[in-house]
Design a protein around this motif. Structure first.
Motif, short mmCIF file in Angstrom:
data_model
loop_
_atom_site.label_atom_id
_atom_site.label_comp_id
_atom_site.label_asym_id
_atom_site.label_seq_id
_atom_site.Cartn_x
_atom_site.Cartn_y
_atom_site.Cartn_z
N ARG A 71 0.85 -1.18 0.00
CA ARG A 71 0.00 0.00 0.00
C ARG A 71 0.89 1.24 0.00
O ARG A 71 1.88 1.29 0.72
CB ARG A 71 -0.90 0.04 1.24
N ALA A 105 -2.09 6.94 1.15
CA ALA A 105 -3.10 6.86 0.10
C ALA A 105 -4.45 6.52 0.70
O ALA A 105 -4.56 5.72 1.62
CB ALA A 105 -2.70 5.78 -0.92
N GLU A 106 -5.51 7.14 0.18
CA GLU A 106 -6.86 6.86 0.65
C GLU A 106 -7.40 5.64 -0.09
O GLU A 106 -8.28 5.74 -0.95
CB GLU A 106 -7.75 8.10 0.40
N VAL A 107 -6.87 4.49 0.24
CA VAL A 107 -7.21 3.29 -0.51
C VAL A 107 -8.67 2.89 -0.32
O VAL A 107 -9.27 2.26 -1.19
CB VAL A 107 -6.29 2.12 -0.10
N THR A 135 -10.89 4.20 -3.29
CA THR A 135 -10.38 4.04 -4.66
C THR A 135 -11.30 3.15 -5.48
O THR A 135 -11.59 2.02 -5.08
CB THR A 135 -8.97 3.41 -4.64
N LEU A 189 -16.18 0.81 -4.92
CA LEU A 189 -15.32 1.75 -4.22
C LEU A 189 -14.72 1.05 -3.00
O LEU A 189 -15.45 0.48 -2.19
CB LEU A 189 -16.12 2.97 -3.77
N ASP A 228 -10.84 -0.72 -1.01
CA ASP A 228 -9.43 -1.10 -0.95
C ASP A 228 -9.25 -2.40 -1.73
O ASP A 228 -9.56 -3.48 -1.23
CB ASP A 228 -9.03 -1.26 0.51
#
Length: 443
Positions: free
Chosen positions: A286, A290-292, A295, A330, A332
Motif C-alpha cells: 500500500r 493513500a486513501e485506498v 479508490t 469503491l 481497498d
C-alpha cells in the motif's frame, strides 16, 4: 446505569430477597412455636394442654401463610404476609399472658424477641416494622387488661411497656440502616457488573487489535518480499520473453508447428509469472498516505487476481462465477483481494481435508440497493453449528497446530466492516458452506 434503572433493579431483587427470607423465617417461627411446649411444661404445667393446642393451631396458620407465599399473590404481597405470620405468634403470646400472670408473665419476653427479629433478621421496610412494633405493644396492653389482676403492679407494667417501645424503636432503626446497607451493596454489585462488562468489551477489542497488528506485520513482510521479487524476477522474465519473441521470428520456428507451440507455451508461462508477482504486489503493498478505502476498482479484476494467487490451492476444484456486466466498486482493492484469497483457500482446504467428491466453488455477484453483493459458496463438508457463530473470532481455528493462527476470517470481517458492509457465514453441515459480503458502488 441511570438512577431509575438502578432503583428498579434493586426493587426487583428486594422482592426476591424478602420472599426468600419470609419463607425461611416462617419455617423458623413454626419450629420455635412448637418448641415452646417445653417452656409451657416448665412454667405452667397446668396450662400445658390448652397452650399446646394453641401452638399447633398457630403453627398451622403460619404454614398456610407459607403456602400463599409460594403463589403469585404471595410474591406481590410478601411484606404484609410476613407481617401476618409474625403477628400470629404475638397474638398467641398475648393470650398466654392473659391466662397466666399478666404483667409478671415471662411470656412477655417472647414479644420482645419477635420485635427484635423483625428488625434484625427479616428484610422489613421501616413503616412495616413500626406497625409491627406498635401492634405488638397494643397486644401486650390488651393481654394485661384482660387478665383478672389488670395492669397491676403499675410500675412493672410501665417498665415492660417502655422496654417494648424501646425494642420497637431500636428495631425500626435497625430496619432503616439494614435497608440502606442492602441498597448500597446492590449498587456496588451493579457497578462491579458494569465495570466487568466494560473490561470484557475492552479485552475483546484488544484481542481484535492484536490480531490486526499481527496481520499488518505479516502484510508488511509480504510487501517487502513482493517488492524484492518484482525487482529480481521481472528482469530475467522480460529477458526470457524477449528471447522467446526473437525465437518465434526465426524461420525454423515458423516452419516447425511443434516448436512454435513450445515457444507459445513458454511465453504464456513467463507471462503467468509476471501476473503472479504483480498480483502479489497489489495484494500486499500500500502506498503511504493513500486513501485506498475510497479508490474505485473493478471487482472482476480483483476476483481474477485472487483466483490466480490461489491457483495452486484450487487444483482439482471447479471454480465458476456469475457476474453482472459492471462490477466497479469503491474500496481497498488489495484488502478485498485478501478477503477473497482467504475464502478460496479455506474452502479448498476444507474440501480437500474432507475428501469432497467433485469439489466446486461458485461465486455469485449481483447489485442490490446500490451495493455489490458477493457470495462464495462451496460444496464441501460445511461448518458445524457450534463453530458457525465463532468463525470470525480472532485466533479461533479448527485446523491442526501449525496450519493457521485463526486470524484470516477475523481480519476479513474487519475489512468488510471498514467498507460499510458485513461478512457473514451460512452452512448446512455435510452439504455446503457460503460466505457473503457487500461493497459500495463507485459513483
Amino acid at each position: 446505569m441511570s438512577t431509575n434503572q438502578l432503583y428498579a433493579g434493586y426493587q426487583s431483587e428486594l422482592v426476591d430477597f424478602r420472599l426468600a427470607f419470609s419463607r425461611g423465617g416462617a419455617y423458623t417461627a413454626i419450629v420455635l412455636v412448637l418448641l415452646g411446649v417445653g417452656l409451657d411444661y416448665g412454667q405452667y404445667p397446668q396450662q400445658q394442654f390448652p397452650f399446646a393446642v394453641a401452638r399447633v393451631v398457630v403453627s398451622m396458620l403460619i404454614a398456610g401463610v407459607v403456602v400463599v407465599l409460594y403463589s403469585a399473590a404471595g410474591r406481590r404481597f410478601a411484606p404484609w404476609l410476613t407481617l401476618t405470620w409474625l403477628l400470629l405468634p404475638q397474638i398467641m403470646i398475648a393470650w398466654m399472658i392473659s391466662q397466666t400472670e399478666g404483667v409478671h408473665s415471662p411470656y412477655y419476653v417472647g414479644l420482645n424477641l419477635a420485635i427484635f427479629a423483625s428488625g434484625i433478621a427479616l428484610p422489613f421496610g421501616l413503616w412495616q416494622n413500626l406497625v409491627f412494633g406498635v401492634l405488638s405493644y397494643l397486644l401486650y396492653v390488651l393481654a394485661c387488661l384482660f387478665h383478672p389482676g389488670g395492669i397491676e403492679p403499675l410500675g412493672t407494667f410501665i417498665v415492660n411497656s417502655l422496654f417494648l417501645l424501646f425494642a420497637a424503636a431500636a428495631s425500626a432503626v435497625y430496619t432503616y440502616f439494614n435497608e440502606r446497607a442492602r441498597f448500597m451493596l446492590f449498587r456496588l454489585k451493579a457497578e462491579v457488573a458494569e465495570k466487568n462488562a466494560e473490561l470484557e468489551a475492552i479485552n475483546r477489542k484488544l484481542v481484535d487489535i492484536k490480531g490486526q497488528m499481527l496481520q499488518q506485520e505479516k502484510m508488511a513482510a509480504i510487501g517487502t518480499l513482493a517488492a524484492g521479487l518484482l525487482h529480481e524476477v521481472n528482469n530475467p522474465v522480460n529477458f526470457c520473453l524477449m528471447a522467446i519473441e526473437v525465437a518465434m521470428e526465426e524461420p525454423q520456428a515458423k516452419e516447425s508447428e511443434s516448436l512454435t507451440e513450445c515457444l507459445v507455451d513458454a511465453k504464456q508461462g513467463m507471462q503467468r509469472i509476471q501476473h503472479i508477482v504483480s498480483d502479489l504486489k497489489t495484494f500486499a503493498y500500500r502506498k503511504p498516505g493513500a486513501e485506498v478505502e475510497g479508490t474505485p476498482f473493478m471487482f472482476e479484476k480483483a476476483l481474477d487476481s485472487s483466483i490466480r494467487l490461489t491457483a495452486h490451492e484450487l487444483r482439482g476444484v471447479k471454480v465458476t462465477r456469475e457476474l453482472p456486466a459492471d462490477t466497479l466498486v469503491l474500496g481497498d482493492e488489495a484488502a478485498i483481494i485478501g478477503v477473497l484469497i482467504n475464502l478460496f483457500s479455506n474452502a479448498a482446504l476444507a474440501m480437500r481435508k474432507a475428501g469432497t467428491t467433485a469439489p466446486a466453488i461458485h461465486t455469485t455477484v449481483r447489485w442490490a440497493e446500490g451495493r455489490l453483493h458477493v457470495t462464495v459458496r462451496d460444496n464441501g463438508p460445511g461448518i458445524a453449528p457450534e463453530h458457525l457463530a465463532r468463525v470470525f473470532e480472532p485466533f479461533f481455528t479448527t485446523r491442526e497446530v501449525g496450519q493457521g493462527l485463526g486470524l484470516g476470517l477475523s481480519i476479513s470481517y474487519a475489512v468488510i466492516e471498514r467498507h460499510g458492509g458485513q461478512l457473514f457465514a451460512e452452512s448446512e453441515l455435510g452439504q455446503w458452506a457460503a460466505f457473503s459480503f457487500d461493497l459500495p458502488r463507485a459513483e
